[in-house]
Design a protein around this motif. Sequence first.
Motif, PDB file in Angstrom:
ATOM      1  N   LEU A 101      -1.698   1.196  -9.987  1.00  0.00           N
ATOM      2  CA  LEU A 101      -3.163   1.218  -9.916  1.00  0.00           C
ATOM      3  C   LEU A 101      -3.674   2.166  -8.833  1.00  0.00           C
ATOM      4  O   LEU A 101      -4.886   2.354  -8.697  1.00  0.00           O
ATOM      5  CB  LEU A 101      -3.694  -0.194  -9.655  1.00  0.00           C
ATOM      6  N   ASP A 102      -2.749   2.681  -8.057  1.00  0.00           N
ATOM      7  CA  ASP A 102      -3.098   3.625  -6.991  1.00  0.00           C
ATOM      8  C   ASP A 102      -4.128   3.025  -6.026  1.00  0.00           C
ATOM      9  O   ASP A 102      -5.105   3.672  -5.647  1.00  0.00           O
ATOM     10  CB  ASP A 102      -3.627   4.944  -7.594  1.00  0.00           C
ATOM     11  N   ARG A 103      -3.896   1.800  -5.652  1.00  0.00           N
ATOM     12  CA  ARG A 103      -4.736   1.148  -4.642  1.00  0.00           C
ATOM     13  C   ARG A 103      -3.937  -0.007  -4.041  1.00  0.00           C
ATOM     14  O   ARG A 103      -3.017  -0.512  -4.685  1.00  0.00           O
ATOM     15  CB  ARG A 103      -6.054   0.667  -5.250  1.00  0.00           C
ATOM     16  N   PRO A 104      -4.275  -0.433  -2.843  1.00  0.00           N
ATOM     17  CA  PRO A 104      -3.528  -1.545  -2.246  1.00  0.00           C
ATOM     18  C   PRO A 104      -3.671  -2.817  -3.087  1.00  0.00           C
ATOM     19  O   PRO A 104      -4.730  -3.052  -3.681  1.00  0.00           O
ATOM     20  CB  PRO A 104      -4.179  -1.725  -0.875  1.00  0.00           C
ATOM     21  N   VAL A 105      -2.618  -3.591  -3.140  1.00  0.00           N
ATOM     22  CA  VAL A 105      -2.636  -4.846  -3.899  1.00  0.00           C
ATOM     23  C   VAL A 105      -2.127  -5.974  -3.011  1.00  0.00           C
ATOM     24  O   VAL A 105      -1.117  -5.835  -2.312  1.00  0.00           O
ATOM     25  CB  VAL A 105      -1.761  -4.746  -5.171  1.00  0.00           C
ATOM     26  N   LYS A 106      -2.867  -7.083  -3.057  1.00  0.00           N
ATOM     27  CA  LYS A 106      -2.444  -8.300  -2.357  1.00  0.00           C
ATOM     28  C   LYS A 106      -2.044  -9.352  -3.379  1.00  0.00           C
ATOM     29  O   LYS A 106      -2.768  -9.588  -4.345  1.00  0.00           O
ATOM     30  CB  LYS A 106      -3.592  -8.843  -1.486  1.00  0.00           C
ATOM     31  N   VAL A 133       0.849  -1.191   0.000  1.00  0.00           N
ATOM     32  CA  VAL A 133       0.000   0.000   0.000  1.00  0.00           C
ATOM     33  C   VAL A 133       0.889   1.248   0.000  1.00  0.00           C
ATOM     34  O   VAL A 133       1.846   1.345   0.756  1.00  0.00           O
ATOM     35  CB  VAL A 133      -0.987  -0.007   1.200  1.00  0.00           C
ATOM     36  N   TRP A 134       0.558   2.180  -0.890  1.00  0.00           N
ATOM     37  CA  TRP A 134       1.310   3.444  -1.005  1.00  0.00           C
ATOM     38  C   TRP A 134       0.497   4.569  -0.384  1.00  0.00           C
ATOM     39  O   TRP A 134      -0.716   4.630  -0.547  1.00  0.00           O
ATOM     40  CB  TRP A 134       1.571   3.788  -2.471  1.00  0.00           C
ATOM     41  N   GLN A 135       1.202   5.447   0.280  1.00  0.00           N
ATOM     42  CA  GLN A 135       0.549   6.658   0.782  1.00  0.00           C
ATOM     43  C   GLN A 135       1.560   7.793   0.691  1.00  0.00           C
ATOM     44  O   GLN A 135       2.670   7.684   1.226  1.00  0.00           O
ATOM     45  CB  GLN A 135       0.102   6.442   2.233  1.00  0.00           C
ATOM     46  N   ASP A 136       1.188   8.838  -0.007  1.00  0.00           N
ATOM     47  CA  ASP A 136       2.047  10.017  -0.147  1.00  0.00           C
ATOM     48  C   ASP A 136       3.450   9.642  -0.635  1.00  0.00           C
ATOM     49  O   ASP A 136       4.446  10.148  -0.115  1.00  0.00           O
ATOM     50  CB  ASP A 136       2.160  10.779   1.188  1.00  0.00           C
ATOM     51  N   GLY A 137       3.502   8.739  -1.585  1.00  0.00           N
ATOM     52  CA  GLY A 137       4.802   8.380  -2.147  1.00  0.00           C
ATOM     53  C   GLY A 137       5.626   7.436  -1.295  1.00  0.00           C
ATOM     54  O   GLY A 137       6.781   7.173  -1.606  1.00  0.00           O
ATOM     55  N   HIS A 138       5.020   6.961  -0.220  1.00  0.00           N
ATOM     56  CA  HIS A 138       5.719   6.020   0.648  1.00  0.00           C
ATOM     57  C   HIS A 138       5.013   4.668   0.605  1.00  0.00           C
ATOM     58  O   HIS A 138       3.790   4.594   0.679  1.00  0.00           O
ATOM     59  CB  HIS A 138       5.778   6.540   2.082  1.00  0.00           C
ATOM     60  N   LEU A 139       5.813   3.630   0.524  1.00  0.00           N
ATOM     61  CA  LEU A 139       5.278   2.272   0.413  1.00  0.00           C
ATOM     62  C   LEU A 139       5.356   1.556   1.756  1.00  0.00           C
ATOM     63  O   LEU A 139       6.384   1.590   2.427  1.00  0.00           O
ATOM     64  CB  LEU A 139       6.095   1.477  -0.619  1.00  0.00           C
ATOM     65  N   THR A 140       4.270   0.896   2.118  1.00  0.00           N
ATOM     66  CA  THR A 140       4.315  -0.075   3.214  1.00  0.00           C
ATOM     67  C   THR A 140       4.044  -1.440   2.597  1.00  0.00           C
ATOM     68  O   THR A 140       3.028  -1.630   1.931  1.00  0.00           O
ATOM     69  CB  THR A 140       3.258   0.229   4.283  1.00  0.00           C
ATOM     70  N   ALA A 141       4.977  -2.357   2.813  1.00  0.00           N
ATOM     71  CA  ALA A 141       4.820  -3.721   2.284  1.00  0.00           C
ATOM     72  C   ALA A 141       4.739  -4.684   3.459  1.00  0.00           C
ATOM     73  O   ALA A 141       5.674  -4.768   4.261  1.00  0.00           O
ATOM     74  CB  ALA A 141       5.983  -4.082   1.367  1.00  0.00           C
ATOM     75  N   TYR A 142       3.616  -5.380   3.554  1.00  0.00           N
ATOM     76  CA  TYR A 142       3.459  -6.442   4.543  1.00  0.00           C
ATOM     77  C   TYR A 142       3.903  -7.735   3.866  1.00  0.00           C
ATOM     78  O   TYR A 142       3.273  -8.192   2.906  1.00  0.00           O
ATOM     79  CB  TYR A 142       2.007  -6.571   4.980  1.00  0.00           C
ATOM     80  N   CYS A 143       4.993  -8.301   4.342  1.00  0.00           N
ATOM     81  CA  CYS A 143       5.487  -9.538   3.726  1.00  0.00           C
ATOM     82  C   CYS A 143       6.410 -10.239   4.707  1.00  0.00           C
ATOM     83  O   CYS A 143       6.901  -9.625   5.645  1.00  0.00           O
ATOM     84  CB  CYS A 143       6.236  -9.225   2.420  1.00  0.00           C
ATOM     85  N   GLY A 144       6.616 -11.511   4.491  1.00  0.00           N
ATOM     86  CA  GLY A 144       7.511 -12.267   5.366  1.00  0.00           C
ATOM     87  C   GLY A 144       8.957 -11.916   5.070  1.00  0.00           C
ATOM     88  O   GLY A 144       9.383 -11.988   3.921  1.00  0.00           O
ATOM     89  N   ALA A 145       9.695 -11.515   6.110  1.00  0.00           N
ATOM     90  CA  ALA A 145      11.077 -11.089   5.888  1.00  0.00           C
ATOM     91  C   ALA A 145      11.959 -11.580   7.033  1.00  0.00           C
ATOM     92  O   ALA A 145      11.639 -11.359   8.194  1.00  0.00           O
ATOM     93  CB  ALA A 145      11.161  -9.578   5.773  1.00  0.00           C
ATOM     94  N   GLN A 146      13.051 -12.222   6.700  1.00  0.00           N
ATOM     95  CA  GLN A 146      14.019 -12.604   7.724  1.00  0.00           C
ATOM     96  C   GLN A 146      14.899 -11.416   8.115  1.00  0.00           C
ATOM     97  O   GLN A 146      15.563 -11.445   9.143  1.00  0.00           O
ATOM     98  CB  GLN A 146      14.871 -13.780   7.237  1.00  0.00           C
TER      99      GLN A 146
END
Lengths: 324, 735
Positions: free
Chosen positions: B258-263, B194-207
Amino acid sequence: MHAYDFAAPRSIRSAIDRAGGESAYLAGGTTLVDLMKLEVMTPSRVVDINRLPLKGIRVDGNGLRLGALERMSDVARHPGVRSRYPVVAQALELSASQQLRNMASMGGNLLQRTRCGYFRDTSTPCNKRLPGSGCAALTGENRTHAILGTSDSCVATHPSDVAVALVALDAQVELYGPHGRRSLPLGDFYRLPGNTPHLENHLLPRELITGITVPSLSWARHSGYLKVRDRQSYEFALTSAAVALDVSGGVVREARVAVGGVGTRPWRLPAVEQALVGRRTTEAAYEQAVAHAADGARPLAHNAFKPELLRRTLVRALTTVGEL
Amino acid sequence: MTSVGTDVDRVDGPEKTTGRARYSADRVLPDMAYAHVVLSTIGKGRIRAMNTDAAAGAPGVLRVYTPFQPLKLYPPPPGYGETYAVLQDRDIRFRGQVIGLVVARTFEQAREAAALVTTEYDAQQPSTSLAAGSPGVTAPDQGQGAPPAKFAVLAPGVTSIDQALAASEVTVQGTYTQGSQHHVAMEPHATVAVWQDGHLTAYCGAQMPQVHAVSLAAQLGVEADRVRVLSPYVGGAFGSRVATWPDIALASAAALDLDRPVKLVLAREQVFTMVGHRPAVSQTVRLGASADGVLNAVSHKSDVAMPMPTVGSWVMVPAQDTSGALYKTPNLAIDQRVVPLDMPPTWAMRGPNEAPGGFAIETAMDELAVSLRMDPLRLRLRNYATTAAGTGRPWSSKHLRECYETGAERFGWSSRPRSGTVDGQWLVGTGMATAIYPAARFPAAVRVRFRDDGTAVVASATADIGTGAVTLLSICGSDALGIPLSRVEPRLGDSALPPGAPAVGSAGAGSTAPVIRSAAQAAITALIDLAVTHPDSPFYGMTADQVRYHDGYLDAGAGRSMGFARLLKLTGTAGVEATANGGPGPEAGQYAFHSFGAHFCEVRGNRFTGEPRVSRFTTVVDIGTVVNAQATRSQIVGSVIFGIGHALLEVDPLEDSGRLAAGNLGDYLVPVNADIPDIDVHWLDIPDTVYSPFGARGVGELATVGSAAAIGNAIHDATGIRVRDLPITLDKLLG
């Protein structure tokens, strides 16, 4: 998975009326839904038969009758099945997982599709899935594939365990279709692949399995099912054997033997049954009786071990049941 | 009373077991769209054309991306995963490569539309045979001061390892092979972007959340500070969530476009080819020894399948920390090579070098013991190393001898039947092997914050990949601050937190625990500073050394004591915090660092049909200080289960077409409960204070190493059959 029509009729007649064309009956869904997600089966209509009156387990002097919608787990824990047809209960309990057995129906079990990895992968050729496209298993990974009843079109095994036990016990399937009722010996119900591996049985269009019957066999109490596989649970058979023995005085009077994991359909071994009659219940005698069990086998690049494994599976199963 | 070293339930256990823990795929955001990938169905070649009309016109479809209508993406930075960017060209590098992305309003619509995309290829024959490509080329350098992939340490006057072997009284040689293996973490790879104001938040599995953020930013072509990775819950990783695979960047780029959250949640079958797996490897070990079992020469050559140069970056080096570190030998030669193939990406998997390497050397040692008619345990003790080969460095702490002794006693090794026994239908045998794993220490930063509600936050951008790391933050925070576990709020899995230790190399706990202690001390110093300088504080005007902190209280003696919550409230301070950094010091260049262990097991093989079944297993490890006994036991048990899968079940054959033949959980067999016996686990609990003041080295991967060899050695004992090609399936035991 594609969009499809859905119907959930309450009567057998209504179900048959709603079937047809590219429809599929839905019972436990453990095969159908799985294969729909993989795009291997793409029915345009799904007819849910779970409301039909096709339940019931009866064990009496005539034998065993199972309604087609009985769940594998319910049949496996039925006291009469366990005591009088242990080979059936064991074959069920060694199948799939408890969760799947709680859902899967007996009729659906008999109709489950092969686990051949190419059948299940739409990006590979498969004559069973797409007639005329070829068989990737012939030259691909075929360690788990069949050695008996194969053709140049298909080498896929029939995956059911309980069908092997039922074939050994001379079971019949009761069918109901647009033209009424009929029944067939389960052993004759399945087709060999030949040039038409997509035709797996003798069900007519819209026909339903309504029940399974097993004739009375007193010495079926002395029976068992052995499943040989890499993983101890939750895996299909590399080889399996359903065995029932009528033993008296340390000598085999009569025998029933069928095997799984090796054939393109549940594989009865009448010659082994005959060879067992009159033999003592010793390992050496069993080895002689099964020496020709895999005759006619056509091993592939990765399953050359199966004929030998099949013979050993039989000796082990006979030894185990013979000691009961 | 500290809880360090005791059985502590997972602090996130209730969330996980009740379904309240939200994993990446559980995120549902307003206006979220769903993506589904399209994968290549040939092993090598080029896309000639793609027809996306049906997909684009299918219900709910928002956009179809392909190399002809791509999302703009860049390759990950070197070493962060694959070496190319998906959708940027029409080349097919392997079967199962991403060639399209369909985004729709619902998951079902995206999946249905993805199946409607058709592709025409100009196909080439991929190169897929490890055997045909061997011997390969010398493995690329691992950098970071690692020893070269090929080297020899020879005794004075010895000119080659072959000469040393030829001069040995007894030699054994074996070639040990295994096919591709997969991590198959329970959670399939999933991203919500999800992007907001040019900043991305990515929810994902990360070590490694911050490394994920850096890699993701590079793939998207944006500044790293515009990307935040949130990974609070991870459903297993085993190495599969170190690199960023294409799913994360695809979802993120589509969300921007697409300017919307993507799963994007990968189907299980897609994980098998899109996420790097453990490559096939062939290893030849040669051992030379005297007639009484003293090693004279160890040679370990390996050929590893590698999708070079178009895909791969991580390189397996199986010999370095196994044959290169296990035994005392005057002559040692290591030659690690790679065989370039056209195959799906490869990557580190639990015990990435050491599990395969350990199988080879520890099986070869058993073959030497058999050849010498010597107890395999005695052979290992006879060649016990006290300094690391090549460097002469002592170990920071090594108690492998006690592992052997304790394990042998717990298992009943000395009273075992020799050369197998028969129990009804089953042939029974016993085997043993050594475990070894390098003890890396990574730089880590930890922030500790006292809050005015009486709780303390312990925060670090490490990850809990199912290991219990979040509970470790609580335990170590509670220990360092002297407050109950329930008053510690642990935070991790967020790239915005202080740079934490990566949850890799079994080094997360070892790297983080000492820094929690430093951060707690720094926060206590800051708290005391507030106490003596704030006019509203009862300690105002005292010197810092007059106020002592213990168990959540500030204490100046003579009954002047106050809990930190009250102090913060009195002074109107919401919180006091400090961040500490820690990492390896000068000791790193003076010592060798490894954890050690010993495996003993009993295996039964059916005398008719061959199935090998593990019936008893004892593992004793030397890992330094234990932080959470319960989690440690779980890690060791899990490692041994990995070893059982490695030994008996797990392989995914690579077909001539480049297709992985067992790329699903029906065909790729991992152990189930019925395959696992009671596993007897024990640890020595001897702190390694050279490694760190805290003394904990970490445990995650160690017991994976050697466990497969112990099983294979027991099978040999039971059946007389030596299987050098994994997995050891029943068809190889029919005799």
